[in-house]
Scaffold this motif. Structure first.
Motif, PDB file in Angstrom:
ATOM      1  N   THR A 137       9.205  -1.824  -2.957  1.00 48.69           N
ATOM      2  CA  THR A 137       8.416  -0.615  -2.695  1.00 48.69           C
ATOM      3  C   THR A 137       8.809  -0.032  -1.332  1.00 48.69           C
ATOM      4  OG1 THR A 137       6.668  -1.782  -1.531  1.00 48.69           O
ATOM      5  CG2 THR A 137       6.459  -1.626  -3.937  1.00 48.69           C
ATOM      6  N   ARG A 138       8.103   1.054  -0.949  1.00 49.92           N
ATOM      7  CA  ARG A 138       8.396   1.671   0.346  1.00 49.92           C
ATOM      8  C   ARG A 138       8.109   0.721   1.499  1.00 49.92           C
ATOM      9  NH1 ARG A 138       3.411   3.556  -0.930  1.00 49.92           N
ATOM     10  NH2 ARG A 138       1.795   3.497   0.665  1.00 49.92           N
ATOM     11  N   LYS A 139       7.446  -0.391   1.207  1.00 44.51           N
ATOM     12  CA  LYS A 139       7.192  -1.383   2.256  1.00 44.51           C
ATOM     13  C   LYS A 139       8.501  -1.900   2.862  1.00 44.51           C
ATOM     14  CE  LYS A 139       3.045  -2.836   1.415  1.00 44.51           C
ATOM     15  NZ  LYS A 139       1.965  -3.568   0.729  1.00 44.51           N
TER      16      LYS A 139
ATOM     17  N   GLN B 214       8.943   4.912  -8.645  1.00 42.83           N
ATOM     18  CA  GLN B 214      10.085   4.257  -9.315  1.00 42.83           C
ATOM     19  C   GLN B 214       9.728   2.824  -9.726  1.00 42.83           C
ATOM     20  OE1 GLN B 214       9.861   4.295  -6.153  1.00 42.83           O
ATOM     21  NE2 GLN B 214      10.909   2.562  -5.222  1.00 42.83           N
ATOM     22  N   VAL B 215       8.805   2.210  -8.999  1.00 39.86           N
ATOM     23  CA  VAL B 215       8.359   0.858  -9.362  1.00 39.86           C
ATOM     24  C   VAL B 215       7.564   0.906 -10.679  1.00 39.86           C
ATOM     25  CG1 VAL B 215       6.830  -1.036  -8.687  1.00 39.86           C
ATOM     26  CG2 VAL B 215       8.383  -0.051  -7.006  1.00 39.86           C
TER      27      VAL B 215
ATOM     28  N   THR C 159       1.918   7.032   4.535  1.00 41.06           N
ATOM     29  CA  THR C 159       2.610   7.726   3.453  1.00 41.06           C
ATOM     30  C   THR C 159       3.077   9.102   3.916  1.00 41.06           C
ATOM     31  OG1 THR C 159       0.490   8.483   2.655  1.00 41.06           O
ATOM     32  CG2 THR C 159       1.424   6.545   1.593  1.00 41.06           C
TER      33      THR C 159
ATOM     34  N   VAL D  82       5.006   7.865  -3.836  1.00 44.54           N
ATOM     35  CA  VAL D  82       6.318   7.526  -3.252  1.00 44.54           C
ATOM     36  C   VAL D  82       6.915   6.287  -3.903  1.00 44.54           C
ATOM     37  CG1 VAL D  82       5.845   8.529  -0.966  1.00 44.54           C
ATOM     38  CG2 VAL D  82       5.472   6.087  -1.322  1.00 44.54           C
ATOM     39  N   ASP D  83       6.072   5.472  -4.526  1.00 49.07           N
ATOM     40  CA  ASP D  83       6.579   4.273  -5.194  1.00 49.07           C
ATOM     41  C   ASP D  83       6.570   4.396  -6.708  1.00 49.07           C
ATOM     42  OD1 ASP D  83       7.545   2.582  -3.184  1.00 49.07           O
ATOM     43  OD2 ASP D  83       5.499   2.155  -2.549  1.00 49.07           O
TER      44      ASP D  83
ATOM     45  N   GLN E 209      -0.062   3.044  -8.039  1.00 52.62           N
ATOM     46  CA  GLN E 209       0.731   3.110  -6.798  1.00 52.62           C
ATOM     47  C   GLN E 209       0.709   4.522  -6.242  1.00 52.62           C
ATOM     48  OE1 GLN E 209       3.001   0.455  -5.096  1.00 52.62           O
ATOM     49  NE2 GLN E 209       1.118  -0.250  -6.037  1.00 52.62           N
ATOM     50  N   HIS E 210       0.947   4.633  -4.941  1.00 53.62           N
ATOM     51  CA  HIS E 210       1.179   5.948  -4.344  1.00 53.62           C
ATOM     52  C   HIS E 210       2.444   6.538  -4.976  1.00 53.62           C
ATOM     53  CE1 HIS E 210       2.285   8.960  -1.324  1.00 53.62           C
ATOM     54  NE2 HIS E 210       1.008   8.959  -1.009  1.00 53.62           N
TER      55      HIS E 210
ATOM     56  N   LEU F  38       8.013   9.462   4.869  1.00 54.20           N
ATOM     57  CA  LEU F  38       8.612   8.837   3.693  1.00 54.20           C
ATOM     58  C   LEU F  38      10.067   8.503   3.957  1.00 54.20           C
ATOM     59  CD1 LEU F  38       6.848  11.044   1.071  1.00 54.20           C
ATOM     60  CD2 LEU F  38       6.092   8.943   2.138  1.00 54.20           C
ATOM     61  N   ARG F  39      10.689   7.936   2.947  1.00 56.57           N
ATOM     62  CA  ARG F  39      12.102   7.528   3.073  1.00 56.57           C
ATOM     63  C   ARG F  39      12.982   8.702   3.481  1.00 56.57           C
ATOM     64  NH1 ARG F  39      10.532   4.910  -1.712  1.00 56.57           N
ATOM     65  NH2 ARG F  39      10.389   2.680  -1.368  1.00 56.57           N
TER      66      ARG F  39
END
Lengths: 141, 141
Positions: B97-99, A50-51, B137, A47-48, A44-45, B140-141
């Motif tokens: 995810t960030r999705k 935590q997944v 990306t 930013v993810d 995963q990138h 980000l959040r």
């Protein structure tokens, strides 16, 4: 705080992003000079990430490591982890995409290694033949 | 026979493979010469087309179409489908995810369109600004 995962979410995510891989690497320590290294990975990138840590907590094994560039990888190696955690999970909760075919081949290789077949030239050749048909859209169901 | 899907499998698979996209296309028929086209898509290699048809059956809307080369796409357009099926599903079953950030922006645009804001220059600019921060990306959040 680690997020909680649901078994079916894990199956769906692995159907999309997971990989069952058989590495065969040169290793002078081994009698046949080749080492068989099965691994289950999810990339995963960052930013993810935590997944990926949530998957690590869910399966209770494996590591999260840097992969290429801004990507991270959750990776499980080691027969004990594969035999007691990863393989039983995907036997109980089948994948829905063609990745289930790769999983079946991966499982077959891990079981062959459990019978120490990778230590003989015949067994190693059998494993190499299985590996060649994996993670490819050329070899279909 | 279409395979049955579980809600959490769908969330996991879309976390891996789904895309919430806002198209803004030239269209001379429109007053502002631009048409806003929100769409939800999932792309797969053709060997896994049964998964795309299963998603179509699960959501009860959308189409499966050829994408590039050997890839197929499950695609949902149309406000009625997005407002009554896709958006409520991912409100009830959040992405992990960030999705989920892209989904929130997608949802915001569909709601702006519901208020017909895309038909004014101000509203269209607001939508364009939201679109620019999606599926990247960099933001980000």
């Amino acid at each position: 705080m680690t997020m909680n995962l649901n078994a079916q979410w894990v199956v769906g995510f692995v159907d999309g992003e997971g990989c069952f891989h058989i590495g065969i690497n040169q290793n002078k320590e081994m009698k046949l000079k080749l080492q068989v290294l099965p691994e289950f990975t999810v990339v995963q990138h960052e930013v993810d990430q935590q997944v990926l840590y949530a998957l690590k907590a869910y399966f209770g094994c494996g590591v999260v490591r840097k992969n290429h560039g801004t990507r991270l990888c959750y990776r499980v190696r080691g027969h004990e982890n594969l035999l007691s955690k990863i393989i039983p999970f995907f036997e109980k909760h089948p994948l829905k995409t063609r990745k289930h075919v790769d999983f079946e081949k991966f499982r077959k290789v891990v079981f062959l290694m459990e019978k120490r077949e990778h230590l003989s030239a015949d067994g190693l050749e059998k494993i190499q033949q299985i590996k060649e048909t994996m993670n490819s859209t050329t070899f279909l169901r």
